[in-house]
Motif scaffolding. Structure first.
Motif, PDB file in Angstrom:
ATOM      1  N   LEU A 173      -1.731   6.075  -3.387  1.00 46.47           N
ATOM      2  CA  LEU A 173      -0.566   5.377  -3.923  1.00 46.47           C
ATOM      3  C   LEU A 173       0.236   4.775  -2.775  1.00 46.47           C
ATOM      4  CD1 LEU A 173       0.598   8.176  -6.397  1.00 46.47           C
ATOM      5  CD2 LEU A 173      -0.925   6.260  -6.891  1.00 46.47           C
ATOM      6  N   VAL A 174       0.768   3.577  -2.994  1.00 47.17           N
ATOM      7  CA  VAL A 174       1.578   2.880  -1.991  1.00 47.17           C
ATOM      8  C   VAL A 174       2.867   2.439  -2.665  1.00 47.17           C
ATOM      9  CG1 VAL A 174       1.653   1.006  -0.313  1.00 47.17           C
ATOM     10  CG2 VAL A 174      -0.550   2.051  -0.905  1.00 47.17           C
ATOM     11  N   GLN A 175       3.984   2.666  -2.004  1.00 46.15           N
ATOM     12  CA  GLN A 175       5.268   2.424  -2.661  1.00 46.15           C
ATOM     13  C   GLN A 175       6.346   2.146  -1.633  1.00 46.15           C
ATOM     14  OE1 GLN A 175       5.919   2.442  -6.009  1.00 46.15           O
ATOM     15  NE2 GLN A 175       8.073   1.978  -5.660  1.00 46.15           N
ATOM     16  N   ALA A 176       7.313   1.294  -2.000  1.00 46.84           N
ATOM     17  CA  ALA A 176       8.529   1.114  -1.213  1.00 46.84           C
ATOM     18  C   ALA A 176       9.658   1.911  -1.856  1.00 46.84           C
ATOM     19  CB  ALA A 176       8.901  -0.363  -1.124  1.00 46.84           C
ATOM     20  N   LYS A 177      10.472   2.536  -1.032  1.00 49.64           N
ATOM     21  CA  LYS A 177      11.486   3.470  -1.517  1.00 49.64           C
ATOM     22  C   LYS A 177      12.488   2.801  -2.443  1.00 49.64           C
ATOM     23  CE  LYS A 177      14.683   4.766   1.372  1.00 49.64           C
ATOM     24  NZ  LYS A 177      15.955   4.344   0.692  1.00 49.64           N
ATOM     25  N   GLY A 225      12.676   0.364   2.659  1.00 55.08           N
ATOM     26  CA  GLY A 225      12.901  -0.978   2.136  1.00 55.08           C
ATOM     27  C   GLY A 225      12.591  -1.059   0.657  1.00 55.08           C
ATOM     28  N   GLY A 226      12.615  -2.278   0.123  1.00 55.59           N
ATOM     29  CA  GLY A 226      12.454  -2.436  -1.310  1.00 55.59           C
ATOM     30  C   GLY A 226      11.509  -3.531  -1.729  1.00 55.59           C
ATOM     31  N   ASN A 227      10.642  -4.000  -0.843  1.00 52.21           N
ATOM     32  CA  ASN A 227       9.759  -5.104  -1.201  1.00 52.21           C
ATOM     33  C   ASN A 227       8.648  -4.635  -2.130  1.00 52.21           C
ATOM     34  OD1 ASN A 227      11.205  -7.001   0.193  1.00 52.21           O
ATOM     35  ND2 ASN A 227       9.977  -6.847   2.044  1.00 52.21           N
ATOM     36  N   HIS A 228       8.377  -5.433  -3.134  1.00 48.01           N
ATOM     37  CA  HIS A 228       7.397  -5.141  -4.165  1.00 48.01           C
ATOM     38  C   HIS A 228       6.054  -5.703  -3.726  1.00 48.01           C
ATOM     39  CE1 HIS A 228       6.345  -4.101  -8.280  1.00 48.01           C
ATOM     40  NE2 HIS A 228       5.838  -5.304  -8.491  1.00 48.01           N
ATOM     41  N   GLY A 229       5.067  -4.820  -3.550  1.00 49.93           N
ATOM     42  CA  GLY A 229       3.772  -5.248  -3.040  1.00 49.93           C
ATOM     43  C   GLY A 229       3.725  -5.047  -1.536  1.00 49.93           C
ATOM     44  N   GLN A 230       3.164  -3.920  -1.086  1.00 50.46           N
ATOM     45  CA  GLN A 230       3.232  -3.557   0.325  1.00 50.46           C
ATOM     46  C   GLN A 230       1.944  -3.856   1.091  1.00 50.46           C
ATOM     47  OE1 GLN A 230       5.760  -1.874   2.356  1.00 50.46           O
ATOM     48  NE2 GLN A 230       7.030  -2.804   0.776  1.00 50.46           N
ATOM     49  N   PHE A 231       0.818  -3.349   0.629  1.00 49.41           N
ATOM     50  CA  PHE A 231      -0.432  -3.483   1.383  1.00 49.41           C
ATOM     51  C   PHE A 231      -0.832  -4.948   1.505  1.00 49.41           C
ATOM     52  CE2 PHE A 231      -5.243  -3.312   1.217  1.00 49.41           C
ATOM     53  CZ  PHE A 231      -5.391  -3.009   2.567  1.00 49.41           C
ATOM     54  N   GLY A 233       3.207  -6.921   3.018  1.00 47.12           N
ATOM     55  CA  GLY A 233       4.516  -6.458   3.446  1.00 47.12           C
ATOM     56  C   GLY A 233       4.757  -6.569   4.934  1.00 47.12           C
ATOM     57  N   GLY A 234       3.720  -6.938   5.708  1.00 45.26           N
ATOM     58  CA  GLY A 234       3.888  -7.041   7.149  1.00 45.26           C
ATOM     59  C   GLY A 234       4.191  -5.725   7.816  1.00 45.26           C
ATOM     60  N   ASN A 235       3.701  -4.629   7.239  1.00 42.23           N
ATOM     61  CA  ASN A 235       4.018  -3.297   7.744  1.00 42.23           C
ATOM     62  C   ASN A 235       2.727  -2.615   8.183  1.00 42.23           C
ATOM     63  OD1 ASN A 235       4.905  -0.652   8.182  1.00 42.23           O
ATOM     64  ND2 ASN A 235       6.434  -0.778   6.545  1.00 42.23           N
ATOM     65  N   ALA A 238      -2.294  14.087   4.379  1.00 41.05           N
ATOM     66  CA  ALA A 238      -0.974  14.353   3.816  1.00 41.05           C
ATOM     67  C   ALA A 238      -0.337  13.018   3.465  1.00 41.05           C
ATOM     68  CB  ALA A 238      -0.106  15.119   4.814  1.00 41.05           C
ATOM     69  N   ASP A 239       0.764  13.068   2.739  1.00 42.62           N
ATOM     70  CA  ASP A 239       1.505  11.850   2.450  1.00 42.62           C
ATOM     71  C   ASP A 239       1.960  11.205   3.759  1.00 42.62           C
ATOM     72  OD1 ASP A 239       1.162  12.408  -0.204  1.00 42.62           O
ATOM     73  OD2 ASP A 239       3.224  13.073  -0.561  1.00 42.62           O
ATOM     74  N   VAL A 240       2.140   9.882   3.715  1.00 42.75           N
ATOM     75  CA  VAL A 240       2.483   9.114   4.913  1.00 42.75           C
ATOM     76  C   VAL A 240       3.849   8.455   4.694  1.00 42.75           C
ATOM     77  CG1 VAL A 240       1.833   7.205   6.432  1.00 42.75           C
ATOM     78  CG2 VAL A 240       0.057   8.662   5.407  1.00 42.75           C
ATOM     79  N   GLY A 241       4.756   8.620   5.628  1.00 39.46           N
ATOM     80  CA  GLY A 241       6.041   7.939   5.590  1.00 39.46           C
ATOM     81  C   GLY A 241       6.093   6.818   6.608  1.00 39.46           C
ATOM     82  N   CYS A 242       6.640   5.677   6.208  1.00 37.92           N
ATOM     83  CA  CYS A 242       6.684   4.499   7.083  1.00 37.92           C
ATOM     84  C   CYS A 242       8.088   3.908   7.084  1.00 37.92           C
ATOM     85  CB  CYS A 242       5.700   3.433   6.616  1.00 37.92           C
ATOM     86  SG  CYS A 242       3.959   3.881   6.819  1.00 37.92           S
ATOM     87  N   PRO A 243       8.531   3.369   8.215  1.00 39.00           N
ATOM     88  CA  PRO A 243       9.824   2.701   8.240  1.00 39.00           C
ATOM     89  C   PRO A 243       9.769   1.372   7.502  1.00 39.00           C
ATOM     90  CG  PRO A 243       8.695   2.399  10.327  1.00 39.00           C
ATOM     91  CD  PRO A 243       7.844   3.345   9.515  1.00 39.00           C
ATOM     92  N   ALA A 244      10.920   0.867   7.167  1.00 40.04           N
ATOM     93  CA  ALA A 244      11.006  -0.426   6.501  1.00 40.04           C
ATOM     94  C   ALA A 244      10.799  -1.553   7.500  1.00 40.04           C
ATOM     95  CB  ALA A 244      12.366  -0.592   5.826  1.00 40.04           C
ATOM     96  N   VAL A 245      10.241  -2.640   7.036  1.00 37.36           N
ATOM     97  CA  VAL A 245      10.213  -3.867   7.821  1.00 37.36           C
ATOM     98  C   VAL A 245      11.617  -4.468   7.757  1.00 37.36           C
ATOM     99  CG1 VAL A 245       9.271  -6.201   7.944  1.00 37.36           C
ATOM    100  CG2 VAL A 245       7.781  -4.284   7.400  1.00 37.36           C
TER     101      VAL A 245
END
Length: 486
Positions: free
Chosen positions: A414-418, A445-451, A454-456, A475-482
């Motif tokens: 699963l891929v999601q923006a917070k 961040g809040g952009n819809h459509g990450q992979f 999203g430039g991340n 494990a789950d992966v946490g990423c900073p916002a662009v």
């Protein structure tokens, strides 16, 4: 819900073995029942795309009965060892251009590994489309305010919704009972079989996550690597999901206002998010009282704001347009309306939404629930309700429910923006609970459509590794916002 706002990349250049440059009689993929050829010009497929038809039953309870034809698209090398089936979201969005968009955006280590296949789902575009006829005359221009000013104003919008439902039934009534996510998932299994694959590798965005999760529930034994990006809540029906969106959209708009305040030297809306919000309300009131060329009023500005909440790269376009309007130049608002405004009637989207779930048929319920939501999300509650209101009067019965995760469904990625407003993060959490053992890549961040879009790099790497190896992160992966656009 759709990723069309992030699917604006211009792709160019294809390898010599790509489908779009192969001869019409190119050999099919080994052991498959699909023969790719050049796409018909009217499909508007990007260069480097091949197309193919696939016949499926209209009614899976009567598999020998009436058939419909799906239109598939593909991009990449026919010699690739794997096939990635992609859905761009919606429901109701065409997938014809998605294959090339995704294939050309894949990281280098995946380019030679996957032929990318997409399709117009049943009811959409070139696949037995739901046509509601010419509904333009049902909508006044500009539209009246989304929040009704009185009972007569609300009844006007209710009457429009009823007429839209009647028009769709009149023009496409034979299709409507069969345009469901369950049937689209069954279609995907027919696509898998036709492609000659034992398992379906899949990438779905937004509504495409519901489609993918439905497939994994109905066909767990043939579910391969599956990535669900910007995740729909599997525990909510369409009616409830709209009210889940409302406060998320409101929070996202507050982020937009704060961003505009940080660039007050350019936009001059105010030095705080609260000031920008007040200026925005003043502009909306002015447009309601004096629409631009009798085309763009306050309701149209609401549409533009909602659309701009999907990805922050659209924020400068909208902010510039409003700033120019305040300076006496309305052309930016008119252009932004064309770019960002939502289609008032998407027959395929209504068909899926209205039949996938049960919707209240008593308008009093809609009114009371929306008035309650309006207190916390005044910018979006009524807008969201009107967008789905035809479902109160829909002329096709709801499909039997599928409980996502019932049975031995395999884990997925699963891929999601917070702060995603279209598919709030609660949905991803609940999908992870439903599809036990799944991993979540959660970005700020809040952009819809990450992979891919999203430039991340922090998001793209674990997804690419999974598609390459088939192994989920430990494990789950946490990423900073662009960072938002400057």
């Amino acid at each position: 819900m759709t990723v069309r706002a992030v699917c604006l990349a211009v792709v160019a250049g294809v390898a010599a073995t790509a489908l779009g440059t192969a001869p019409v009689a190119a050999a099919p993929i080994a052991a498959s029942g699909i023969k790719w050829s050049e796409c018909a010009p009217e499909l508007g497929a990007p260069r480097g795309t091949g197309c193919a038809p696939l016949e499926v039953p209209l009614d899976y309870d009567r598999p020998s009965g009436r058939k419909i034809t799906l239109t598939l698209s593909a991009a990449g090398s026919l010699d690739a060892p794997n096939i990635l089936v992609v859905n761009p979201g919606g429901p109701g969005e065409s997938g014809i251009g998605t294959a090339k968009l995704v294939q050309s955006s894949l990281p280098p280590q995946l380019i030679d590994k996957y032929l990318v296949v997409s399709f117009d789902p049943r009811g959409v575009g070139a696949s037995a489309p739901v046509n509601c006829g010419d509904t333009a005359g049902l909508f006044p221009r500009p539209m009246p305010p989304n929040r009704p000013v009185n009972e007569a104003g609300e009844q006007q919008r209710v009457d429009i919704a009823r007429k839209v439902a009647d028009a769709c039934a009149r023009h496409a009534g034979d299709l409507l009972p069969h345009i469901t996510t369950q049937n689209a998932a069954r279609d995907m299994d027919r696509i898998r079989i036709a492609l000659g694959k034992d398992k379906l590798d899949y990438l779905g965005y937004s509504y495409g996550t519901r489609l993918g999760a439905t497939y994994a529930t109905l066909f767990p034994a043939t579910t391969g690597k599956m990535v669900l990006d910007s995740v729909v809540d599997p525990t909510l029906g369409g009616y409830e999901a709209g009210f889940q969106q409302d406060p998320a959209l409101q929070r996202r708009a507050e982020q937009f206002f704060a961003w505009a305040a940080a660039h007050d030297d350019r936009y001059h809306f105010g030095a705080s998010g609260e000031e920008v919000g007040r200026v925005w309300g003043t502009v909306r009131d002015a447009l309601t009282a004096h629409p631009i060329e009798n085309k763009v009023g306050g309701a149209e500005l609401d549409d533009m704001l909602a659309s701009a909440m999907y990805v922050d790269t659209s924020w400068p376009t909208l902010a510039d347009a409003v700033a120019r309007y305040r300076g006496g130049d309305p052309s930016g608002i008119l252009n932004a309306a064309k770019q960002l405004a939502m289609d008032p009637v998407n027959g395929a989207q209504l068909a899926y939404n209205c039949v996938d779930d049960n919707w209240p048929s008593d308008w009093k319920t809609w009114h009371e629930d929306t008035a309650r939501a309006d207190r916390k999300a005044p910018l979006f509650a009524w807008l969201n309700t009107w967008y789905s209101a035809a479902c109160a009067f829909w002329k096709a019965p709801a499909a039997p429910p599928v409980k996502i995760g019932a049975g031995k469904t395999p884990p997925v990625l699963l891929v999601q923006a917070k702060d995603d407003a279209a598919t709030p993060v609660e949905g991803a959490r609940r999908m992870q609970q439903a599809l036990r053992g799944s991993r979540l890549v959660l970005a700020g961040g809040g952009n819809h459509g990450q992979f891919l879009f999203g430039g991340n790099a922090c998001v793209d790497k674990p997804v690419a590794d999974y598609l390459l190896t088939g192994t989920l992160p430990g494990a789950d992966v946490g990423c900073p916002a662009v960072p938002p656009p400057t």
